[in-house]
Design a protein around this motif. Structure first.
Motif, PDB file in Angstrom:
ATOM      1  N   ILE A 172       9.431  -3.504  -1.331  1.00  0.00           N
ATOM      2  CA  ILE A 172      10.911  -2.041  -0.893  1.00  0.00           C
ATOM      3  C   ILE A 172      11.482  -1.177  -1.381  1.00  0.00           C
ATOM      4  CG2 ILE A 172       9.954  -2.719   1.887  1.00  0.00           C
ATOM      5  CD1 ILE A 172      12.658  -4.395   1.852  1.00  0.00           C
ATOM      6  N   LEU A 173      12.424  -2.654  -2.745  1.00  0.00           N
ATOM      7  CA  LEU A 173      13.269  -2.261  -3.370  1.00  0.00           C
ATOM      8  C   LEU A 173      13.428  -1.389  -3.777  1.00  0.00           C
ATOM      9  CD1 LEU A 173      13.886  -4.318  -5.634  1.00  0.00           C
ATOM     10  CD2 LEU A 173      12.644  -3.435  -7.365  1.00  0.00           C
ATOM     11  N   TYR A 226       1.034  -1.398  -0.074  1.00  0.00           N
ATOM     12  CA  TYR A 226      -0.166  -0.028  -0.275  1.00  0.00           C
ATOM     13  C   TYR A 226       0.937   1.798  -0.163  1.00  0.00           C
ATOM     14  CZ  TYR A 226      -2.637   3.701   2.306  1.00  0.00           C
ATOM     15  OH  TYR A 226      -3.183   5.349   2.280  1.00  0.00           O
ATOM     16  N   VAL A 227       1.958   1.425   0.812  1.00  0.00           N
ATOM     17  CA  VAL A 227       2.489   2.397   0.985  1.00  0.00           C
ATOM     18  C   VAL A 227       3.347   2.703  -0.358  1.00  0.00           C
ATOM     19  CG1 VAL A 227       4.545   3.894   2.189  1.00  0.00           C
ATOM     20  CG2 VAL A 227       2.536   2.423   3.604  1.00  0.00           C
ATOM     21  N   SER A 228       4.421   1.557  -0.652  1.00  0.00           N
ATOM     22  CA  SER A 228       5.115   1.813  -1.861  1.00  0.00           C
ATOM     23  C   SER A 228       4.357   2.166  -2.795  1.00  0.00           C
ATOM     24  CB  SER A 228       6.265   0.536  -2.054  1.00  0.00           C
ATOM     25  OG  SER A 228       5.542  -0.454  -3.182  1.00  0.00           O
ATOM     26  N   THR A 229       2.863   2.126  -3.351  1.00  0.00           N
ATOM     27  CA  THR A 229       1.817   2.221  -4.102  1.00  0.00           C
ATOM     28  C   THR A 229       1.448   3.827  -4.186  1.00  0.00           C
ATOM     29  OG1 THR A 229       1.258  -0.449  -4.542  1.00  0.00           O
ATOM     30  CG2 THR A 229       0.476   1.293  -5.708  1.00  0.00           C
ATOM     31  N   TRP A 230       1.192   3.864  -3.124  1.00  0.00           N
ATOM     32  CA  TRP A 230       0.297   5.024  -3.080  1.00  0.00           C
ATOM     33  C   TRP A 230       0.788   6.340  -2.004  1.00  0.00           C
ATOM     34  CZ3 TRP A 230      -3.184   1.070  -2.827  1.00  0.00           C
ATOM     35  CH2 TRP A 230      -3.534   1.111  -4.782  1.00  0.00           C
ATOM     36  N   GLY A 231       2.155   5.738  -1.206  1.00  0.00           N
ATOM     37  CA  GLY A 231       2.905   6.789  -0.675  1.00  0.00           C
ATOM     38  C   GLY A 231       4.144   7.514  -1.308  1.00  0.00           C
TER      39      GLY A 231
END
Ligand code: AMP
Ligand code: MG
Length: 486
Positions: free
Chosen positions: A306-307, A188-193
């Motif tokens: 987390i890449l 979620y955070v990597s897609t929208w944050g």
């Protein structure tokens, strides 16, 4: 009065970036009643079990009263469901906060079935009594088996009716977890944050679960490795007891390494790697034998998420992620082989062990042998109790196994003790779980459930009372089906 219950909340998750959650109180219910409370868990958390069983206790478990210091919120997360990515979040759960035990340990206290949230989509935010009791039974059984898991502190009935295919009594489960941070939270955070938000989530997770890697040169790579190791160990433990999670979506994989989200899960009776119980898993994506592969698939989604933290150069980051992910298979194999050795009373490693185990499983599959009871028959040297008895395969295999045992320095008694401690006498068999749920749901009789929980609390006791729980279901019980989102 609430103080006397013993709650001691801190809310570190609520101090994270606002986009990670929505502050949200549970929706009160009409007449909450505690139908089951986990006394020993309450005690280990430093809570007062007697107070929790009172009317005020029920009000807290229902979300009608918010204990001092709690800061309720619904968590945002995404996830791959059966391979398809979507935005999810707590659609029927609220995190009251983190309870700090007298020993200083931190646990999430979550109410499941507590009403609609911003993430409910079309759902009613509620849960039915049967599925919440089912989660209670299976999660406590997993704990008894020594498998990392979220725990169940209480179930309250709400006094309200919810609509599924029929009208059902509503209920709320209080779930206790090391945390509710999922692979899907990172997705979620990597897609929208932003990258800063992703770093904040990773730093928080490291501090909360893997503080030993905080000072590493690349703590995010260390986090990935720790999560991979935790899942390899966890899934090996599932395979060793015949547990089928049933819905290993990435939102149902906890970063802490605990088993989470007991929806359509069930234990296998007859050994068959293709076993699926979930009514919606038509292609067998989450079949018993597929669980390790799905594990690494989900971990790959975690690594992708987390890449950008692993290395500033994307190509290098991918290389690091791939190298870490490639360790899963060996780790899983090691944990599984170690577990199998213990189940067969073996103390040391030998090259041919893998073949010995594979041949035993092949035999079980061929002759439809019960997984749990086969190991019990071997433990107590009662071959006549298995359908394998009298087959040419068993005669040959048994001799190989005995020869292998005979080469060890440890005594026969020590082997038997190891097997007793590694092979459960009792698992939550589907027909026994259903029987307990039926008595509770239809008659309000919780004695069947209490007895089952008691037998499951120490599955390695091999006590006379447990013998009754080893019996297999009548053939007519098949195929057993379980359901999601109930
Ligand atoms: P689960 O299958 O329990 O892991 O749930 C998948 C997603 O559906 C999560 O985002 C849940 O919060 C949501 N969900 C499941 N049941 C309901 C419900 N009755 N009302 C609202 N959301 C729900
Ligand atoms: Mg879920």
């Amino acid at each position: 009065m609430i103080k006397e219950q013993g709650w001691n909340f801190d809310n570190s998750y609520a101090r994270l970036p606002k986009s990670f959650f929505t502050s949200q109180n549970p929706t009160p219910v009409s007449s909450p009643k505690v139908v089951i409370l986990n006394d020993s868990l309450a005690e280990s958390l430093g809570l007062n079990a007697e107070e929790l069983k009172s009317e005020k206790g029920a009000a807290v478990f229902a979300g009608n009263i918010i204990p001092d210091g709690a800061s309720p919120l619904a968590q945002a997360y995404a996830g791959h469901q059966f391979g398809h990515f979507s935005m999810l979040g707590d659609g029927r759960a609220v995190l009251l906060g983190e309870h700090i035990t007298p020993e200083g340990e931190r646990f999430d206290i979550q109410l499941k079935g507590s009403g609609r949230t911003r993430y409910s989509r079309g759902g009613d935010g509620r849960a039915a009594l049967g599925p919440m009791l089912r989660e209670y039974i299976i999660s406590e059984a997993m704990h008894g088996l020594g498998i990392p898991t979220t725990r169940s502190l209480a179930v309250v009935t709400s006094g309200e009716t919810i609509i599924r295919e029929t009208k059902l009594p509503g209920a709320i489960l209080t779930r206790v977890a090391a945390s509710h941070i999922r692979v899907g939270t990172f997705q979620y955070v990597s897609t929208w944050g932003s990258v800063e938000e992703l770093r904040a989530l990773a730093d928080y997770t490291i501090k909360r679960h893997y503080s030993e890697v905080e000072k590493d040169d690349n703590p995010y790579l260390s986090l990935l490795k720790e999560v991979i190791k935790g899942q390899a160990e966890l899934i090996a433990k599932w395979q060793l007891v015949g547990f089928i999670h049933g819905v290993m979506n990435t939102d149902n994989m906890a970063i802490s390494g605990e088993t989470i989200d007991y929806g359509p899960c069930a234990f296998m009776d007859t050994f068959d790697p293709a076993t699926v119980f979930s009514s919606i898993d038509r292609e067998g994506r989450y079949a018993f034998g597929n669980q390790p592969y799905i594990g690494v698939w989900n971990l790959s989604r975690f690594a992708e998420a987390i890449l950008s933290l692993l290395h500033e150069n994307e190509e290098k980051a991918v290389e690091l992620a791939e190298a870490a992910l490639s360790s899963f298979s060996d780790l899983f194999q090691k944990y599984w082989l170690d577990g199998m050795r213990a189940k067969l009373g073996l103390f040391n490693e030998e090259e041919n062990d893998q073949a010995l185990f594979a041949d035993l499983l092949k035999m079980m599959e061929k002759y439809n042998a019960d997984y749990t009871n086969t190991f019990i028959a071997l433990t107590f040297d009662k071959l006549e109790d298995t359908v394998l008895n009298g087959t040419p395969e068993l005669a040959e295999w048994y001799e190989r196994w005995q020869t292998r045992l005979g080469k060890q320095e440890e005594s026969k008694d020590a082997s038997v003790q190891l097997m007793r401690n590694s092979n459960p006498a009792v698992i939550p068999r589907n027909h026994r779980v259903e029987e307990a749920l039926e008595a509770a749901e239809k008659k309000g009789d919780y004695s069947v459930l209490e007895r089952l929980l008691n037998a499951l609390s120490d599955p390695y006791a091999h006590s006379p009372e447990q013998v009754d729980y080893c019996t297999l279901p009548p053939d007519s019980d098949y195929p057993y089906r379980t359901f999601c989102g109930t």
